[in-house]
Each structure stands twice: as C-alpha cells, then as structure tokens.
Design a protein around this motif. Structure first.
Motif, PDB file in Angstrom:
ATOM      1  N   GLU A 172      14.551  -1.927  23.517  1.00  0.00           N
ATOM      2  CA  GLU A 172      15.226  -2.384  22.173  1.00  0.00           C
ATOM      3  C   GLU A 172      14.237  -3.386  21.650  1.00  0.00           C
ATOM      4  O   GLU A 172      14.331  -3.306  20.326  1.00  0.00           O
ATOM      5  N   LEU A 173      12.992  -3.750  22.192  1.00  0.00           N
ATOM      6  CA  LEU A 173      12.201  -4.774  21.430  1.00  0.00           C
ATOM      7  C   LEU A 173      11.294  -3.802  20.670  1.00  0.00           C
ATOM      8  O   LEU A 173      11.203  -3.979  19.279  1.00  0.00           O
ATOM      9  N   LEU A 174      11.014  -2.731  21.296  1.00  0.00           N
ATOM     10  CA  LEU A 174      10.016  -1.772  20.357  1.00  0.00           C
ATOM     11  C   LEU A 174      10.873  -1.168  19.147  1.00  0.00           C
ATOM     12  O   LEU A 174      10.344  -1.067  18.057  1.00  0.00           O
ATOM     13  N   GLN A 175      12.375  -0.873  19.298  1.00  0.00           N
ATOM     14  CA  GLN A 175      13.003  -0.630  18.077  1.00  0.00           C
ATOM     15  C   GLN A 175      13.342  -1.605  16.930  1.00  0.00           C
ATOM     16  O   GLN A 175      13.122  -1.349  15.968  1.00  0.00           O
ATOM     17  N   ARG A 176      13.514  -2.893  17.558  1.00  0.00           N
ATOM     18  CA  ARG A 176      13.160  -3.996  16.547  1.00  0.00           C
ATOM     19  C   ARG A 176      11.782  -3.984  15.731  1.00  0.00           C
ATOM     20  O   ARG A 176      11.906  -4.512  14.550  1.00  0.00           O
ATOM     21  N   VAL A 177      10.855  -3.804  16.392  1.00  0.00           N
ATOM     22  CA  VAL A 177       9.561  -3.882  15.775  1.00  0.00           C
ATOM     23  C   VAL A 177       9.593  -2.606  14.566  1.00  0.00           C
ATOM     24  O   VAL A 177       9.269  -2.686  13.524  1.00  0.00           O
ATOM     25  N   ALA A 178      10.253  -1.267  15.003  1.00  0.00           N
ATOM     26  CA  ALA A 178      10.208  -0.186  14.239  1.00  0.00           C
ATOM     27  C   ALA A 178      11.157  -0.520  13.031  1.00  0.00           C
ATOM     28  O   ALA A 178      10.779  -0.096  12.149  1.00  0.00           O
ATOM     29  N   HIS A 179      12.152  -1.401  13.180  1.00  0.00           N
ATOM     30  CA  HIS A 179      12.958  -1.548  11.992  1.00  0.00           C
ATOM     31  C   HIS A 179      12.487  -2.913  11.451  1.00  0.00           C
ATOM     32  O   HIS A 179      13.431  -3.686  10.628  1.00  0.00           O
ATOM     33  N   GLN A 180      11.234  -3.773  11.589  1.00  0.00           N
ATOM     34  CA  GLN A 180      10.540  -4.734  11.122  1.00  0.00           C
ATOM     35  C   GLN A 180      11.767  -5.942  11.422  1.00  0.00           C
ATOM     36  O   GLN A 180      11.371  -6.931  10.561  1.00  0.00           O
ATOM     37  N   GLN A 181      12.288  -6.084  12.374  1.00  0.00           N
ATOM     38  CA  GLN A 181      13.090  -7.153  12.739  1.00  0.00           C
ATOM     39  C   GLN A 181      12.300  -8.218  13.480  1.00  0.00           C
ATOM     40  O   GLN A 181      12.571  -9.310  13.681  1.00  0.00           O
ATOM     41  N   VAL A 182      11.166  -7.804  14.235  1.00  0.00           N
ATOM     42  CA  VAL A 182      10.365  -8.379  15.017  1.00  0.00           C
ATOM     43  C   VAL A 182       8.904  -7.954  14.648  1.00  0.00           C
ATOM     44  O   VAL A 182       8.626  -6.701  14.451  1.00  0.00           O
ATOM     45  N   THR A 183       7.927  -8.870  14.463  1.00  0.00           N
ATOM     46  CA  THR A 183       6.634  -8.678  14.202  1.00  0.00           C
ATOM     47  C   THR A 183       5.888  -8.336  15.466  1.00  0.00           C
ATOM     48  O   THR A 183       6.432  -8.358  16.736  1.00  0.00           O
ATOM     49  N   ILE A 184       4.780  -7.280  15.460  1.00  0.00           N
ATOM     50  CA  ILE A 184       4.127  -6.990  16.427  1.00  0.00           C
ATOM     51  C   ILE A 184       3.507  -8.180  17.177  1.00  0.00           C
ATOM     52  O   ILE A 184       3.722  -8.043  18.457  1.00  0.00           O
ATOM     53  N   LYS A 185       3.003  -9.156  16.670  1.00  0.00           N
ATOM     54  CA  LYS A 185       2.599 -10.437  17.373  1.00  0.00           C
ATOM     55  C   LYS A 185       3.823 -10.829  18.255  1.00  0.00           C
ATOM     56  O   LYS A 185       3.460 -11.344  19.283  1.00  0.00           O
ATOM     57  N   GLU A 186       4.896 -11.000  17.447  1.00  0.00           N
ATOM     58  CA  GLU A 186       6.068 -11.620  18.421  1.00  0.00           C
ATOM     59  C   GLU A 186       6.495 -10.468  19.336  1.00  0.00           C
ATOM     60  O   GLU A 186       6.850 -11.055  20.637  1.00  0.00           O
ATOM     61  N   ALA A 187       6.326  -9.152  19.378  1.00  0.00           N
ATOM     62  CA  ALA A 187       6.788  -8.597  20.395  1.00  0.00           C
ATOM     63  C   ALA A 187       5.622  -8.538  21.503  1.00  0.00           C
ATOM     64  O   ALA A 187       6.112  -8.417  22.593  1.00  0.00           O
ATOM     65  N   LEU A 188       4.517  -8.702  21.108  1.00  0.00           N
ATOM     66  CA  LEU A 188       3.494  -8.782  22.173  1.00  0.00           C
ATOM     67  C   LEU A 188       3.675 -10.247  22.894  1.00  0.00           C
ATOM     68  O   LEU A 188       3.358 -10.230  24.242  1.00  0.00           O
ATOM     69  N   ALA A 189       3.977 -11.173  22.333  1.00  0.00           N
ATOM     70  CA  ALA A 189       4.185 -12.639  22.919  1.00  0.00           C
ATOM     71  C   ALA A 189       5.463 -12.313  23.884  1.00  0.00           C
ATOM     72  O   ALA A 189       5.507 -12.875  25.039  1.00  0.00           O
ATOM     73  N   ILE A 214      15.018 -17.139  14.894  1.00  0.00           N
ATOM     74  CA  ILE A 214      15.197 -17.655  16.459  1.00  0.00           C
ATOM     75  C   ILE A 214      16.484 -16.706  17.251  1.00  0.00           C
ATOM     76  O   ILE A 214      16.246 -16.237  18.217  1.00  0.00           O
ATOM     77  N   VAL A 215      17.341 -16.468  16.508  1.00  0.00           N
ATOM     78  CA  VAL A 215      18.548 -15.661  16.982  1.00  0.00           C
ATOM     79  C   VAL A 215      17.895 -14.194  17.254  1.00  0.00           C
ATOM     80  O   VAL A 215      18.395 -13.568  18.309  1.00  0.00           O
ATOM     81  N   GLN A 216      17.370 -13.528  16.437  1.00  0.00           N
ATOM     82  CA  GLN A 216      16.813 -12.321  16.314  1.00  0.00           C
ATOM     83  C   GLN A 216      16.028 -12.111  17.841  1.00  0.00           C
ATOM     84  O   GLN A 216      15.984 -11.280  18.600  1.00  0.00           O
ATOM     85  N   ALA A 217      15.050 -13.174  17.865  1.00  0.00           N
ATOM     86  CA  ALA A 217      14.271 -13.133  19.151  1.00  0.00           C
ATOM     87  C   ALA A 217      15.185 -13.361  20.400  1.00  0.00           C
ATOM     88  O   ALA A 217      14.771 -13.012  21.640  1.00  0.00           O
ATOM     89  N   MET A 218      16.045 -14.211  20.274  1.00  0.00           N
ATOM     90  CA  MET A 218      17.103 -14.533  21.444  1.00  0.00           C
ATOM     91  C   MET A 218      17.956 -13.208  21.931  1.00  0.00           C
ATOM     92  O   MET A 218      18.387 -13.088  22.941  1.00  0.00           O
ATOM     93  N   LEU A 219      18.329 -12.571  20.907  1.00  0.00           N
ATOM     94  CA  LEU A 219      19.197 -11.219  20.964  1.00  0.00           C
ATOM     95  C   LEU A 219      18.647 -10.162  21.890  1.00  0.00           C
ATOM     96  O   LEU A 219      19.376  -9.545  22.929  1.00  0.00           O
ATOM     97  N   VAL A 220      17.246 -10.211  21.895  1.00  0.00           N
ATOM     98  CA  VAL A 220      16.696  -9.313  22.936  1.00  0.00           C
ATOM     99  C   VAL A 220      16.945  -9.829  24.553  1.00  0.00           C
ATOM    100  O   VAL A 220      16.969  -8.877  25.430  1.00  0.00           O
ATOM    101  N   GLN A 221      17.285 -10.901  24.605  1.00  0.00           N
ATOM    102  CA  GLN A 221      17.409 -11.408  25.884  1.00  0.00           C
ATOM    103  C   GLN A 221      18.742 -11.091  26.601  1.00  0.00           C
ATOM    104  O   GLN A 221      19.229 -11.342  27.709  1.00  0.00           O
ATOM    105  N   LYS A 222      19.613 -10.663  25.567  1.00  0.00           N
ATOM    106  CA  LYS A 222      21.135 -10.337  25.830  1.00  0.00           C
ATOM    107  C   LYS A 222      21.905 -11.321  26.432  1.00  0.00           C
ATOM    108  O   LYS A 222      22.890 -11.093  27.276  1.00  0.00           O
TER     109      LYS A 222
END
Length: 258
Positions: free
Chosen positions: A8-25, A67-75
């Motif tokens: 899901e995180l990689l999909q969010r990166v692909a859709h530009q909802q999360v940056t690569i830096k945020e994904a790595l973090a 913030i919410v987009q980052a939290m959504l990954v945690q389900k």
C-alpha cells in the motif's frame, strides 16, 4: 512492516500521495514518521492501546492532509479534532472517506469496527450552548466502542429537568458532565449518582465566567466525591478518559466470569 502495508505504501508513492523520502522513513520506522512539520507517532497504539489523534486547530488543511495520509498506512481509525467547516471541506477534497461531524468539529474515518462495550457512558450538559463540547466527548467515546446516552439541557436553573432523567443517568457506568457559567451541575450530579464523574468546564458564560475559569474552579472545589475534572472545553479528553474507565469495567466483568 508487513507485506500488505509495504504494498500500500508503494502504491501511495506511485500515486504521489507520499513522497519517496516519507516512504523510506516509514520503511525504516523508528516509532514516528517525520514530516518536517509533524512527527506522526506510528506505534502509539502498541504503547497505549489507542492510535494517535490529530488536534486540528492551528494546523493548515494541507498539514492535516499530510498527517492523515501518513496515518492511513497504519490502518488505524482516524480522529481529527477541532476542525472548522471550511478546513474540513479542503481536507475531504483530498481524503473523501473522512466524515465531518459539524457540531463536534471532528473529522472521522472508521477503517475497522471496534468491539462494543456493554457499559454505557452518559453525557450530560447544563445547557444547549455546551452541546458542541459535549458532542466532542460523545463522538470520541463512540469511536472507541462505547454506547453513549445524551442528556442535554438539564442545568441547575431548572433542576426538575435533571430529576426527570436521573434514572437514565444512574444506569451509566461513567457520567460526563459538561457545564459553563458557574459549573454547578457537576456537583449536583455528583451527589446523586454512584458512577465516576468526569466534569468538563466550558467557556460558555458572561464576563465573570472568565472563558471557563469560573466553571473550572467550581468543579475543582466540588464537595461531591468521585469527580475528576478535565481542562476547559476538553470534550475529547473527557470522552477518552470515560472510555478507558468503561473498558476497565468491561475487562473486570469478563475476568469475574472466567
């Protein structure tokens, strides 16, 4: 990070909802995700039993979205408090699954159901003007699986209104009393029920109410026992604390049956 979370995180990166830096973090999670303007607590659920809640006041719509987009990954279920209607509209344009509860000024997203608790929480207000704070408490409690009884506009100026609802209030495991002006309702209820009471002073009132300070001092100095007081207008804190107490009672009942 679990496989499905990584996907899901990689999909969010692909859709530009999360940056690569945020994904790595997130992949190298150290317990929080640094967004520069906010550090999202990613393991609060594991530490405290409840995920992080976002305080929306003072944050821009863009910051809340991030913030919410980052939290959504945690389900986890999402709660954002103190959000104006204008700000909520902007946030929901980016995250439409969020529901806005206008009277409580809260954005909510229940990703999964919460195990319901048998014990009830009563939310009691002195006046209709206290309702927005009461609803923040009530909605918070409901998000954590509690059944909420709303008893509004039963202040001491017409105390017969309170007596008419007394049996309903007495049936609750926890009672939240929300009052402004002189804040007397908490003391009155405290002398009539056996359940623990969480008192919420509100900023409702004329000049010498001092934006809730008078109600706060009245509640802190109550001679009724079993009253705990939260900060002025802190409906969220009251709802959260009441839920904790209610869940402890549930666990105690389950242990006694086992």
């Amino acid at each position: 990070m679990k496989k499905e979370e990584l996907t899901e995180l990689l999909q969010r990166v692909a859709h530009q909802q999360v940056t690569i830096k945020e994904a790595l973090a997130q992949i190298n999670d150290q317990g929080f995700l640094d967004l520069n303007y906010a550090k999202v607590d990613t393991n609060r659920l594991q530490r405290t039993g409840a995920p992080e809640v976002v305080y929306g006041e003072g944050k821009t719509a863009e910051q809340i979205i991030g913030i919410v987009q980052a939290m959504l990954v945690q389900k986890n279920n999402i709660m954002v408090t103190r959000v104006t209607a204008e700000k909520a509209t902007l946030v929901r344009q980016a995250i439409p699954q969020l529901k806005y509860v206008a009277v409580a000024k809260m954005l909510l997203y229940k990703m999964h159901s919460v195990q319901p608790v048998s014990g009830k929480i009563a939310v009691v207000t002195a006046g209709t003007s206290d309702q927005k704070i009461a609803e923040e408490a009530a909605v918070t409690a409901e998000m954590y699986g509690n059944q909420v009884i709303r008893v509004y506009d039963v202040g001491v100026a017409g105390i017969h209104r309170l007596f008419a609802k007394l049996e309903i209030i007495r049936a609750a495991q926890v009672v939240i009393v929300v009052a402004g002006m002189e804040g007397a309702l908490a003391s009155v209820v405290g002398g009539l029920v056996s359940s623990p009471i969480i008192a919420v002073p509100t900023s409702v009132g004329y000049g010498t109410a001092f934006n809730g300070v008078t109600a706060l001092l009245t509640m802190l100095n109550s001679c009724s026992t079993g009253i705990t007081v939260v900060n002025i207008d802190n409906g969220f804190g009251a709802g959260y604390s009441a839920s904790k107490i209610n869940h402890l009672q549930e666990e105690s009942n389950e242990n006694s049956l086992s």
